[in-house]
Design a protein around this motif. Sequence first.
Motif, PDB file in Angstrom:
ATOM      1  N   GLU A 115       0.835  -1.204   0.000  1.00 19.69           N
ATOM      2  CA  GLU A 115       0.000   0.000   0.000  1.00 19.69           C
ATOM      3  C   GLU A 115       0.869   1.253   0.000  1.00 19.69           C
ATOM      4  O   GLU A 115       0.593   2.209  -0.727  1.00 19.69           O
ATOM      5  CB  GLU A 115      -0.910  -0.020   1.224  1.00 19.69           C
ATOM      6  N   TRP A 116       1.920   1.245   0.817  1.00 20.14           N
ATOM      7  CA  TRP A 116       2.838   2.394   0.853  1.00 20.14           C
ATOM      8  C   TRP A 116       3.523   2.570  -0.497  1.00 20.14           C
ATOM      9  O   TRP A 116       3.636   3.697  -1.006  1.00 20.14           O
ATOM     10  CB  TRP A 116       3.873   2.172   1.958  1.00 20.14           C
ATOM     11  N   ASN A 117       3.975   1.475  -1.082  1.00 24.41           N
ATOM     12  CA  ASN A 117       4.672   1.547  -2.367  1.00 24.41           C
ATOM     13  C   ASN A 117       3.766   2.109  -3.460  1.00 24.41           C
ATOM     14  O   ASN A 117       4.196   2.931  -4.274  1.00 24.41           O
ATOM     15  CB  ASN A 117       5.162   0.144  -2.759  1.00 24.41           C
ATOM     16  N   ARG A 118       2.495   1.692  -3.463  1.00 24.85           N
ATOM     17  CA  ARG A 118       1.557   2.228  -4.458  1.00 24.85           C
ATOM     18  C   ARG A 118       1.355   3.724  -4.274  1.00 24.85           C
ATOM     19  O   ARG A 118       1.268   4.471  -5.258  1.00 24.85           O
ATOM     20  CB  ARG A 118       0.217   1.491  -4.369  1.00 24.85           C
ATOM     21  N   LEU A 150      16.066   1.021  -3.510  1.00 28.39           N
ATOM     22  CA  LEU A 150      17.512   0.879  -3.652  1.00 28.39           C
ATOM     23  C   LEU A 150      18.280   1.701  -2.621  1.00 28.39           C
ATOM     24  O   LEU A 150      17.921   2.844  -2.324  1.00 28.39           O
ATOM     25  CB  LEU A 150      17.928   1.298  -5.058  1.00 28.39           C
ATOM     26  N   THR A 151      19.354   1.100  -2.108  1.00 31.83           N
ATOM     27  CA  THR A 151      20.261   1.793  -1.199  1.00 31.83           C
ATOM     28  C   THR A 151      21.657   1.814  -1.796  1.00 31.83           C
ATOM     29  O   THR A 151      21.963   1.081  -2.736  1.00 31.83           O
ATOM     30  CB  THR A 151      20.325   1.096   0.179  1.00 31.83           C
ATOM     31  N   ASP A 152      22.519   2.642  -1.215  1.00 30.69           N
ATOM     32  CA  ASP A 152      23.912   2.722  -1.654  1.00 30.69           C
ATOM     33  C   ASP A 152      24.844   2.004  -0.687  1.00 30.69           C
ATOM     34  O   ASP A 152      26.051   2.268  -0.665  1.00 30.69           O
ATOM     35  CB  ASP A 152      24.340   4.186  -1.794  1.00 30.69           C
ATOM     36  N   ARG A 153      24.309   1.075   0.108  1.00 27.60           N
ATOM     37  CA  ARG A 153      25.146   0.338   1.038  1.00 27.60           C
ATOM     38  C   ARG A 153      26.191  -0.494   0.277  1.00 27.60           C
ATOM     39  O   ARG A 153      25.902  -1.069  -0.761  1.00 27.60           O
ATOM     40  CB  ARG A 153      24.303  -0.567   1.930  1.00 27.60           C
ATOM     41  N   ASP A 154      27.379  -0.570   0.845  1.00 25.69           N
ATOM     42  CA  ASP A 154      28.472  -1.343   0.244  1.00 25.69           C
ATOM     43  C   ASP A 154      28.352  -2.791   0.714  1.00 25.69           C
ATOM     44  O   ASP A 154      29.084  -3.254   1.590  1.00 25.69           O
ATOM     45  CB  ASP A 154      29.818  -0.745   0.668  1.00 25.69           C
ATOM     46  N   GLY A 205       8.842  -5.024   6.220  1.00 30.05           N
ATOM     47  CA  GLY A 205       8.343  -3.922   7.029  1.00 30.05           C
ATOM     48  C   GLY A 205       7.284  -3.155   6.276  1.00 30.05           C
ATOM     49  O   GLY A 205       6.899  -3.514   5.156  1.00 30.05           O
ATOM     50  N   ASP A 206       6.791  -2.096   6.902  1.00 25.33           N
ATOM     51  CA  ASP A 206       5.746  -1.289   6.284  1.00 25.33           C
ATOM     52  C   ASP A 206       6.307  -0.358   5.215  1.00 25.33           C
ATOM     53  O   ASP A 206       5.570   0.127   4.353  1.00 25.33           O
ATOM     54  CB  ASP A 206       5.019  -0.444   7.341  1.00 25.33           C
ATOM     55  N   LYS A 207       7.622  -0.093   5.282  1.00 30.72           N
ATOM     56  CA  LYS A 207       8.318   0.717   4.282  1.00 30.72           C
ATOM     57  C   LYS A 207       9.802   0.508   4.494  1.00 30.72           C
ATOM     58  O   LYS A 207      10.221  -0.042   5.527  1.00 30.72           O
ATOM     59  CB  LYS A 207       7.934   2.192   4.394  1.00 30.72           C
ATOM     60  N   PRO A 208      10.648   0.955   3.557  1.00 30.26           N
ATOM     61  CA  PRO A 208      12.094   0.788   3.746  1.00 30.26           C
ATOM     62  C   PRO A 208      12.564   1.497   5.013  1.00 30.26           C
ATOM     63  O   PRO A 208      12.041   2.562   5.383  1.00 30.26           O
ATOM     64  CB  PRO A 208      12.696   1.434   2.488  1.00 30.26           C
ATOM     65  N   ALA A 209      13.553   0.917   5.671  1.00 30.08           N
ATOM     66  CA  ALA A 209      14.027   1.465   6.939  1.00 30.08           C
ATOM     67  C   ALA A 209      14.597   2.866   6.789  1.00 30.08           C
ATOM     68  O   ALA A 209      14.593   3.660   7.750  1.00 30.08           O
ATOM     69  CB  ALA A 209      15.089   0.536   7.536  1.00 30.08           C
ATOM     70  N   PHE A 210      15.084   3.229   5.604  1.00 30.31           N
ATOM     71  CA  PHE A 210      15.715   4.528   5.420  1.00 30.31           C
ATOM     72  C   PHE A 210      14.712   5.642   5.108  1.00 30.31           C
ATOM     73  O   PHE A 210      15.076   6.789   4.983  1.00 30.31           O
ATOM     74  CB  PHE A 210      16.783   4.482   4.323  1.00 30.31           C
ATOM     75  N   MET A 211      13.425   5.281   4.994  1.00 34.21           N
ATOM     76  CA  MET A 211      12.392   6.273   4.695  1.00 34.21           C
ATOM     77  C   MET A 211      11.741   6.758   6.001  1.00 34.21           C
ATOM     78  O   MET A 211      11.626   6.048   6.969  1.00 34.21           O
ATOM     79  CB  MET A 211      11.339   5.692   3.768  1.00 34.21           C
TER      80      MET A 211
END
Length: 211
Positions: A115-118, A150-154, A205-211
């Motif tokens: 739902e969040w992604n939409r 997408l994240t920029d994690r190495d 989760g309900d959304k990405p952790a970085f949001m």
Amino acid sequence: MTNVLILGASGAIARHVIEFLHGNDAINTTLFLRNPAKLRDLNTTGMAIVEGDVTDTAALARAMQGQDLVYANLTGDMEVMARSLLDAMHQTGVKRLIFVTSLGIYDEVPGAFGEWNRREIGAYLPPYRAAADLIEASGLDYTILRPAWLTDRDEVEYETANRNEPFKGTEVSRKSVAAYVITLLRDPAEDIGGNIGLNKPGTDGDKPAFM
């Protein structure tokens, strides 16, 4: 030796692919992009660089001559670019394609995250879905990728889900997506006809952790 053409070569995922490919004597790489200056900070020794626009089918077909595999990591008018790409592949007889789209194009993301992604990107997904539909109907040996946010994690850590499976997780590193692409470049017979969701395990989760 496998001849690989990378479209959208200055993109963030494609840059990781280029770094992985540097020094790989088994893969002969051609980089196709509108602004070659964006590659100045990368080591592209031994790689051919072609300036061009994917919507210019004639220029794309010239760059595609003699290639074994096309990896496309594009942004913009996805349906228009997909049509030009498929036309060029049919003209040149190149059959193998790796094409990056987005999660959510099949409404395959379940629960609160779906739902969040939409809400966040739903309006942007129809061109990605149209491009994927064109590719699936093309008769080519394709693999479609649908990465999570997408994240920029190495890091390289991912799991996959097929087209008809619920999407797992909420995020994945660009480097992880690039690593999966590399597995296909090394073994082009892998996941032909695949429509693959990619995410980092344990990121539900309900959304990405970085949001």
